[in-house]
Design an enzyme around this catalytic site. Structure first.
Site, PDB file in Angstrom:
ATOM      1  CG  ASP A 198      -9.803  -1.474 -22.608  1.00 43.93           C
ATOM      2  OD1 ASP A 198     -10.808  -1.879 -23.202  1.00 43.93           O
ATOM      3  OD2 ASP A 198      -8.928  -2.233 -22.137  1.00 43.93           O
ATOM      4  NE  ARG A 210      -8.566  -4.861 -20.684  1.00 43.43           N
ATOM      5  CZ  ARG A 210      -9.688  -5.350 -21.216  1.00 43.43           C
ATOM      6  NH1 ARG A 210     -10.108  -6.543 -20.852  1.00 43.43           N
ATOM      7  NH2 ARG A 210     -10.373  -4.661 -22.095  1.00 43.43           N
ATOM      8  CD  GLU A 252       0.904  -5.396  11.096  1.00 45.22           C
ATOM      9  OE1 GLU A 252       0.713  -4.219  10.781  1.00 45.22           O
ATOM     10  OE2 GLU A 252      -0.034  -6.218  11.259  1.00 45.22           O
ATOM     11  N   PRO A 283       0.816  -1.222   0.000  1.00 46.66           N
ATOM     12  CG  PRO A 283      -0.206  -1.186   2.088  1.00 46.66           C
ATOM     13  CD  PRO A 283       0.581  -2.056   1.185  1.00 46.66           C
TER      14      PRO A 283
END
Ligand code: ADE
Length: 225
Positions: A167, A152, A114, A87
Site C-alpha cells: 500500500d 488492513r 462542542e 482535532p
C-alpha cells in the site's frame, strides 16, 4: 482485534461495518466491532449526556458521568489502547495504524457537540488522535478511519495470502506512494498499458513499479522523500 466504540450514534458505526471488507472481517472473526452508547449509562432522568458550558459560550459539552460509566463498563483485554478522537490529537498516519494493529483491543471514544468535559481527558487519560487539521461534527468518521486502516494490517484481513505491504506509505514501499495499476483492455481511448507490464518479466516489472513509485512521490508528495 476487538474494537469497542463509545458513541452516541452507534448506527453510523454499525452501518459502515456491515459492508464490504469490514463486513467480511467481522464474519471471519478477524475483527469484532461493538458499540457502547453513553446515553444508556446516563443517570439523568431524561437520559441527557450533555450540558451547557461553565463560563458561558456556544454549544453543549459532553458530561463526565455517562462517559466514565460507559468506559468503565467495557471489559478490558491485557493489551488494549484507549483512544479519544479529537482535532487536538496527534495526527493519524500509516505508522500509527501499523502500531495499533498489534494491539488486542482498541477502545474508541467519539465526541459530539462542542467537546468533552476536560475531566474526561484528565481522568481517563486517553491517547488523543486527530485524522486531520479540520473539524468534524463528531468522532465517528475518525473512528471508522482508524478501524478501516488498522484492520488492513491484520493477517488475512484483505484475503488469504494478501497483504497491505505494498500500500502507499507502507514499509514495503519504503513509505512512498503506490505505483499505477492497469487492467484490461490493453488500450482504452488511445491510452496503452505500458509494455513492461505485458512481457511477464517479473524483475523488470518490479523495477518499473519501484521507479514509478519514486516518480509519483516526487510529483505528488515530495515531503515523503
Ligand atoms: N472530531 C472532530 N474533528 C476531528 C478530527 N479532525 N479528527 C478526529 N476526531 C475529530
Amino acid at each position: 482485534m476487538k474494537y469497542d466504540v463509545i458513541t452516541l450514534f452507534p448506527e453510523i458505526i454499525e452501518g459502515y461495518c456491515s459492508h464490504s471488507i469490514t463486513k467480511r472481517g467481522i464474519e471471519s472473526e478477524i475483527i469484532n466491532v461493538k458499540t457502547h452508547n453513553p446515553r444508556e449509562y446516563s443517570l439523568d432522568k431524561h437520559k441527557r449526556v450533555d450540558d451547557t458550558p461553565y463560563g458561558g459560550g456556544d454549544g453543549m459539552v459532553l458530561a463526565c458521568q455517562p462517559i466514565f460509566d460507559c468506559y468503565n463498563s467495557i471489559e478490558k483485554k491485557e493489551n488494549f489502547e484507549f483512544i479519544m478522537l479529537t482535532p487536538q490529537g496527534e495526527r493519524f498516519n500509516q505508522n500509527i495504524a501499523v502500531e495499533l494493529s498489534k494491539k488486542e483491543q482498541i477502545i474508541l471514544l467519539c465526541g459530539h457537540y462542542e467537546g468533552f468535559d476536560e475531566r474526561i481527558r484528565l481522568g481517563l487519560k486517553p491517547r488523543e488522535i486527530s485524522i486531520g487539521d479540520y473539524v468534524l461534527t463528531g468522532g465517528e468518521l475518525g473512528a471508522l478511519v482508524l478501524i478501516d486502516s488498522i484492520s488492513r494490517n491484520l493477517e488475512n484481513y484483505l484475503g488469504k495470502d494478501k497483504c497491505a505491504c505494498d500500500d502507499s506509505f507502507s514499509e514495503g514501499l519504503n513509505g512512498l506512494l503506490e505505483y499505477p495499476h492497469y487492467t484490461k483492455p490493453r488500450e482504452y481511448l488511445g491510452m496503452k498499458v505500458p509494455d513492461v507490464l505485458l512481457n511477464g518479466n517479473h524483475k523488470e516489472i518490479e523495477e518499473y513499479r519501484k521507479n514509478e513509485s519514486i516518480k509519483r512521490t516526487k510529483q505528488k508528495r515530495p515531503d515523503l522523500l
